[in-house]
Motif scaffolding. Sequence first.
Motif, PDB file in Angstrom:
ATOM      1  N   UNK A 431      76.305  76.736   6.751  1.00 23.32           N
ATOM      2  CA  UNK A 431      75.434  75.722   5.844  1.00 23.32           C
ATOM      3  C   UNK A 431      74.178  76.177   5.610  1.00 23.32           C
ATOM      4  N   UNK A 432      73.329  76.719   6.575  1.00 25.14           N
ATOM      5  CA  UNK A 432      72.139  77.195   6.470  1.00 25.14           C
ATOM      6  C   UNK A 432      72.094  78.179   5.397  1.00 25.14           C
ATOM      7  N   UNK A 435      73.220  77.029   1.717  1.00 28.30           N
ATOM      8  CA  UNK A 435      72.077  76.277   0.895  1.00 28.30           C
ATOM      9  C   UNK A 435      72.504  75.449  -0.076  1.00 28.30           C
ATOM     10  N   UNK A 436      71.845  74.476  -0.848  1.00 26.76           N
ATOM     11  CA  UNK A 436      72.241  73.584  -2.086  1.00 26.76           C
ATOM     12  C   UNK A 436      72.417  74.589  -2.913  1.00 26.76           C
ATOM     13  N   UNK A 437      73.632  74.021  -3.668  1.00 24.24           N
ATOM     14  CA  UNK A 437      74.135  74.871  -4.838  1.00 24.24           C
ATOM     15  C   UNK A 437      74.704  76.323  -4.755  1.00 24.24           C
ATOM     16  N   UNK A 438      74.778  76.698  -3.595  1.00 23.28           N
ATOM     17  CA  UNK A 438      75.407  77.903  -3.226  1.00 23.28           C
ATOM     18  C   UNK A 438      76.623  77.952  -3.355  1.00 23.28           C
ATOM     19  N   UNK A 439      77.446  79.020  -2.871  1.00 26.27           N
ATOM     20  CA  UNK A 439      79.013  79.403  -2.916  1.00 26.27           C
ATOM     21  C   UNK A 439      79.163  79.886  -1.572  1.00 26.27           C
ATOM     22  N   UNK A 440      80.350  79.358  -0.962  1.00 24.66           N
ATOM     23  CA  UNK A 440      80.792  79.580   0.342  1.00 24.66           C
ATOM     24  C   UNK A 440      81.640  81.117   0.411  1.00 24.66           C
ATOM     25  N   UNK A 441      82.289  81.420  -0.463  1.00 24.46           N
ATOM     26  CA  UNK A 441      83.291  82.380  -0.754  1.00 24.46           C
ATOM     27  C   UNK A 441      82.909  83.662   0.006  1.00 24.46           C
ATOM     28  N   UNK A 446      82.659  82.488   6.352  1.00 24.19           N
ATOM     29  CA  UNK A 446      84.077  82.508   5.545  1.00 24.19           C
ATOM     30  C   UNK A 446      84.575  83.838   5.821  1.00 24.19           C
TER      31      UNK A 446
END
Lengths: 520, 520
Positions: A431-432, A435-441, A446
């Motif tokens: 999550x850090x 961050x806001x607006x990012x992408x986890x892929x 992941x």
Amino acid sequence: MTEAAQMAGERAGRRGRSGGGAARRAERTAVSVETARFIERNIPDYEVLDARAIEVIEANAETVLEEIGVVFSDNPEALERWRQAGAHVDGERVRIPRGLARKLCATAPATFTQHARNPARNVEIGGRNLVLAPVYGPPFVRDAEGGRRYATIEDFRNFVKLGYMSKWLHHSGGTVCEPTDVAVNKRHLDMLLAHMVYSDKPFMGSVTAPERAQDCVEMCEILFGKEFVAENTVMTSLININSPLTFDGIMMGALEVYAKANQACIISPFIVGGAMAPVSVAGTLTQVLAEALAGVAYSQLVRPGAPVIVGAFVTSIDMNSGAPTFGTPEASLITYGMGQLARRMGLPYRSAGAFCGSKLPDAQAGYESANSLNMGLMSGVNFMLHACGWLEGGLVASYEKFVMDADQLGALHQMAKGVDVSEEMQAMDAIREVGPGGHYLGCAHTQANFKTAFWRSEAFDYKPFETWDEEGARDTQTLASARVAKLLGDYRQPPLDPEIAQRLTEYVEKRKASMSDSFS
Amino acid sequence: MTEAAQMAGERAGRRGRSGGGAARRAERTAVSVETARFIERNIPDYEVLDARAIEVIEANAETVLEEIGVVFSDNPEALERWRQAGAHVDGERVRIPRGLARKLCATAPATFTQHARNPARNVEIGGRNLVLAPVYGPPFVRDAEGGRRYATIEDFRNFVKLGYMSKWLHHSGGTVCEPTDVAVNKRHLDMLLAHMVYSDKPFMGSVTAPERAQDCVEMCEILFGKEFVAENTVMTSLININSPLTFDGIMMGALEVYAKANQACIISPFIVGGAMAPVSVAGTLTQVLAEALAGVAYSQLVRPGAPVIVGAFVTSIDMNSGAPTFGTPEASLITYGMGQLARRMGLPYRSAGAFCGSKLPDAQAGYESANSLNMGLMSGVNFMLHACGWLEGGLVASYEKFVMDADQLGALHQMAKGVDVSEEMQAMDAIREVGPGGHYLGCAHTQANFKTAFWRSEAFDYKPFETWDEEGARDTQTLASARVAKLLGDYRQPPLDPEIAQRLTEYVEKRKASMSDSFS
């Protein structure tokens, strides 16, 4: 010499190897088939009965046993056992004083191991576990190509093979379909032989007559060794109670054979609500509990400590047509409630399955079966018969539905894991990082976890619309047909000691030769 | 003059009647459509998080808000509100001190009434209740005859009519499909008008731009009266969070309009796991909770006491294809877990739906949707959007699936009743009357109770095989097609005061005339 005797293979590793070159050749060419370990729940049971409801139902069940009683028909020995135990026997009616049945049940084990010939496939029945077994009993089969027709021994063998190839199925089951092309009095021999040679998962024995149960015990003595069977449970067999409140001589005769041999029985009311039990959840639970108490108590009169499972096969009825209905809310409530009552008996619980009334493996079948499978997982069922392949109210074993359901059983395994709050699964670093607006892929968490993060169906379609459309816009049944063909095509027999295979075949042939064909 | 203005009808009874002969004629010919009261659960919630998991996730969510923060983009007013409330604002990033968001959430009501123009259809959102609303957002529709195609305003009206005719659906929903033949900047007017005139159930407002939200408020002022709207909640609208951790200006602008007008918003992360949130249940719950806390807190900064619903739209992803997947175990665990966390916030909870990834209303659709519907009921959801009609990951509104799902919603109603242990439902007299080996079909208890004893599907097939086969061996989709045609054929508009209908139409026409068509 039959197919079974021709098989090469090796005996399960537990008691050492035997056999020569044929066994070794078989071992080299054997396909490794992955089977998941039985489910160990890390999620709570869902409980619909509050303390008062439990108190009312348990008290009423004792009243039923004491005042109304149960019937043990055509079974003087059973009546004598009950008399000795302190029940009031009047004709075939057995009235059981308050508390006696529950007290007798106390000697039944809370959990037991059912051994498979491949010890890696042994199952622990009871506690937080859930063991999944396929459909039981249909006289018909259906597949997309051939439609609906009477089942044959070839169908039976195919379903055993499909069960063996199904990763999420822990048990080979029993009468996966009725081999109607074999005489009724000989079927159990061919069925048991098929389970023994085409699969290495645990299986069920015959219950259609005491002498057939005895045949099953003797075949197990060949497969596992006489001493091993005397000391261990190698069969779990289905003893239906003739609801309401009746225990017939044939089923009880089979139970007696198995209990004496320390083999497990599922003691199970078979109830279409409104016909064999009252049209209310509380009334049905009362009757089911009374029947279960009486049945389990009787098994313990035959042999204290004999392994048993408390069963509840309960379905509702369509009051318009009289047809049994499946995947319905009343059946769910009863299944949840009986789970609570079985846990209070301290015994393993059998219920649920991929139940549906649909004639086809269509949307109705999907909704109804998913309703039933979910309630099975969440009600604390320990042994789920009919977990795959059931169609048309159990009249039909469906090839396509078998692989659809068997696939969904994977979702139950994943669900049962519950929520892991280890530091890695808390994923705060991810999550850090994102961050806001990012992408986890693409993030590290992941990358490290995506392979095991999400359960994935192998039977359903996940493709983009355009790809799916170009490939023929196939529905679930069509995809499942292809999967059936692939699994049967990939199937290879699990290794079995050729000497044992031959002795089993000889036993079957000898027994068959001793009988004339009977179709009842 | 449009269709709406031509309608005859009468205004809902609450504020007295108006209109003359046309209204009376409409009343005489109106078909009475039965709608079930929203579900009041008499069953427990299913809880997958233990005390430690809750503690970890709640603490982590506060850490996310405090250390990582959230972004309010293109919204200087929002940043100012947060600054005033004590948050640390850095550019568009808002870092919220531990405990502040939760404290701000405390002014939001635990339950609220959403009024319908027919007061008999009002819904109570929160507590032990479950309100069911149809699919939201698909650009495509599908039916068995026409296949898959872009949705039109005619489709939209059809789905509103189907929703009105569906007994188990309490809510008319919002964008039941995207009317792609209407300019984007005018759609909300036609959509809201359709909900207002073709149904008398409660509905949702537009959120695609603040001025469109304002149009919806003004149309409600025509329908309900300005004073009534000022004092009561008449819309519940869907505000999606742009996960991870981002609140965009357009959605927040719509939220601000609604919150100021005391209208309800669902504040809902929209998450495909592994893309917009970590690939773990605990990590996703942490992010969802942080987003929900920030969003609800913001609504209370706009207007303390504004009604809100905590949402969680969460699905898993197929790591092979990148496609979102539905009815999966990870999504169920998150839905159960978020239910617990929402209840600890003391707020109504929105989640679940008849989710499926299937392209067709086939078995896959049935399994996946039943998985999702069951988890919705048992996780304590208070407002279930997408409760019927959803197909192909929400890209498609399916006519057939709409009626299949809508039928299954009846099973949720029955399940929610739980176990009645009243003396009548204990059925001891029936068990005594029937006795061992008897049959319950004819007994007094069955006769007295059979009509309401068992839930019965109106969409599925319960006929004997032979009858079903003779009638064409129809699958669920084929049966559902016929049901769609019947429901649309039987549909009659609910009465509406013609003067109000005319004022609504004039409003829509005037607003449309003031804009040029825009398709963004």
